[in-house]
Scaffold this active site. Structure first.
Site, PDB file in Angstrom:
ATOM      1  N   LYS A 163       0.685  -1.351   0.015  1.00  0.00           N
ATOM      2  CA  LYS A 163       0.134   0.014   0.075  1.00  0.00           C
ATOM      3  C   LYS A 163       0.870   1.243  -0.179  1.00  0.00           C
ATOM      4  O   LYS A 163       1.804   1.261   0.940  1.00  0.00           O
ATOM      5  CB  LYS A 163      -0.902   0.020   1.193  1.00  0.00           C
ATOM      6  CG  LYS A 163      -2.125  -0.927   1.324  1.00  0.00           C
ATOM      7  CD  LYS A 163      -2.950  -0.744   0.423  1.00  0.00           C
ATOM      8  CE  LYS A 163      -4.344  -1.542   0.551  1.00  0.00           C
ATOM      9  NZ  LYS A 163      -5.382  -1.306  -0.463  1.00  0.00           N
ATOM     10  N   LYS A 262     -12.872  -8.065  -8.035  1.00  0.00           N
ATOM     11  CA  LYS A 262     -13.498  -8.275  -6.659  1.00  0.00           C
ATOM     12  C   LYS A 262     -14.929  -8.327  -6.871  1.00  0.00           C
ATOM     13  O   LYS A 262     -15.676  -7.523  -7.289  1.00  0.00           O
ATOM     14  CB  LYS A 262     -13.166  -7.104  -5.726  1.00  0.00           C
ATOM     15  CG  LYS A 262     -12.041  -6.905  -5.296  1.00  0.00           C
ATOM     16  CD  LYS A 262     -11.769  -5.773  -4.220  1.00  0.00           C
ATOM     17  CE  LYS A 262     -10.218  -5.452  -3.952  1.00  0.00           C
ATOM     18  NZ  LYS A 262      -9.988  -4.148  -3.324  1.00  0.00           N
TER      19      LYS A 262
HETATM   20 MG   LIG Z   1      -6.794  -2.147  -4.495  1.00  0.00          MG
END
Ligand SMILES: [Mg+2]
Length: 374
Positions: A163, A262
């Site tokens: 991240k 997703k």
């Molecule tokens: Mg992502």
């Protein structure tokens, strides 16, 4: 199918380690577990898992509960759907609320697969016996990031997603590359950059990343296309792809070279498979993203990731990474970097009702006869 009742359970659990992004530090996770019960006594389970605040998507746990309780569940019960494709048609009349739709749809597909006695993945052409695990590194500083990768690598994980943000990217990636010169690294920016950062992003090419995920805003396919034309690192889109049509637009514009699918973000099984099939046809690699989810959503993700087009490692981690106790059995484990794809009927895992009950903080059941129009 003859669904008699649908139960919503709001569950809550602390994370064993906090999940840090530049937008929010997540220390406690909530999700809505949905159980669809048929007149034959068989139950199917799904999980809706928006975050508690709207930093990733417009949906939150509260809006999701509202959409399910007041609209999606009564519609499903009133319609007396006979198979999951009827459910997809039904939801066509409701805009947005993809995570709510995904969770409810999972429960219906799980129920359907259990009734048919087949593994859910097989309904969609599942091919893989195991899927490659990938770790998400969300650390507060370079030292912690390096330590996390070290631990994951000892556990056999194959890929590390870091991240990053405009503020910490160079520090983090330099330190990590120093320690892991050949590691499979990718970076996830969660929209931390804008088109003004083009030159800075070109500089990230030197880190040999497999991809940079979602550098720009969730609704910015055009600037992503400009960026992809300028940088060597493949752009991967996550938040930008909320539907099959978004995927088509991204492909047509050249906004990315990889898509993170997703199920939660695109509204469930059917839409996820449509995007998968399109990308397979267009030879665009896809992988299965995660939401720091509990075991029910992860079971569905494992099944999705077992489809042919998912050639890259996904955000698939062991239950023990974040949870003291898992709500499915057997516990999901990573063995030598892989998660085994089950072959039992339905989602391939059983809900541990004792653990589910322990985590439940709110529960409501809507029955078919109560949901009829008055
Ligand atoms: Mg992502």
């Amino acid at each position: 199918m003859d669904i008699q009742s649908i139960t919503l359970r709001l569950i809550e659990s602390p994370l064993k380690i906090p999940f840090i992004t530049h937008l929010e530090t997540v220390t406690k996770r909530q999700a809505i577990i949905i159980e669809a019960k048929d007149s034959d006594g068989i139950s199917g389970f799904g999980e809706a898992d928006p975050f508690s605040s709207p930093w990733y998507s417009g949906e939150t746990i509260v809006t999701c509960w509202h959409a399910l309780l007041d609209f999606l569940v009564p519609m499903t019960l009133q319609q007396r759907i006979s198979d999951p494709s009827g459910f997809d048609q039904l939801l066509g009349s409701v805009r947005g609320n993809n995570m709510a739709k995904s969770g409810l749809g999972q429960a219906i597909w799980d129920l359907y697969a259990r009734q048919k006695g087949v593994y859910i993945g097989k309904l969609f052409g599942s091919e893989r016996k195991k899927v490659t695990a990938g770790a998400v590194i969300a650390a507060k500083d370079p030292k912690e990031a390096v330590e996390q990768i070290q631990r994951y690598s000892e556990a056999g994980y194959k890929r590390y997603k870091i991240k990053i943000s405009r503020q910490n990217d160079l520090n983090l990636l330099s330190a990590i590359r120093q320690h892991f010169p050949d590691g499979e690294l990718m970076a996830d920016a969660n929209s931390s950059y804008s088109i003004q950062d083009m030159d800075h992003l070109k500089g990230l090419d030197s880190f040999g990343l497999q991809m940079i995920e979602q550098p720009f805003a969730y609704n910015d396919l055009v600037d992503h296309a400009y960026l992809q034309a300028e940088i060597k690192t493949p752009v991967c889109l996550d938040e930008s792809i909320a539907s099959f049509q978004d995927a088509r637009a991204a492909l047509a514009l050249g906004s990315c070279k990889i898509i993170n699918i997703k199920m939660a973000r695109v509204g469930g099984w059917s839409e996820a498979v449509r995007i998968h099939d399109l990308c397979l046809k267009e030879q665009l690699p896809v992988w299965c993203g995660g939401m720091i989810e509990f075991g029910v959503a992860k079971a569905h993700s494992i099944a999705l990731a077992s489809l042919k087009g998912f050639a890259m490692p996904g955000d698939l981690f062991a239950s023990s990474r974040y949870w003291e106790e898992e709500i499915v059995e057997p516990e999901i484990i990573v063995d030598h970097g892989f998660v085994r794809v089950p072959d039992q009927p339905g989602m391939g895992f059983t809900v541990n009702r004792k653990n589910l009950e322990k985590l439940t903080v709110n529960e409501t059941t809507i029955r078919w006869n109560e949901s009829r129009p008055q």
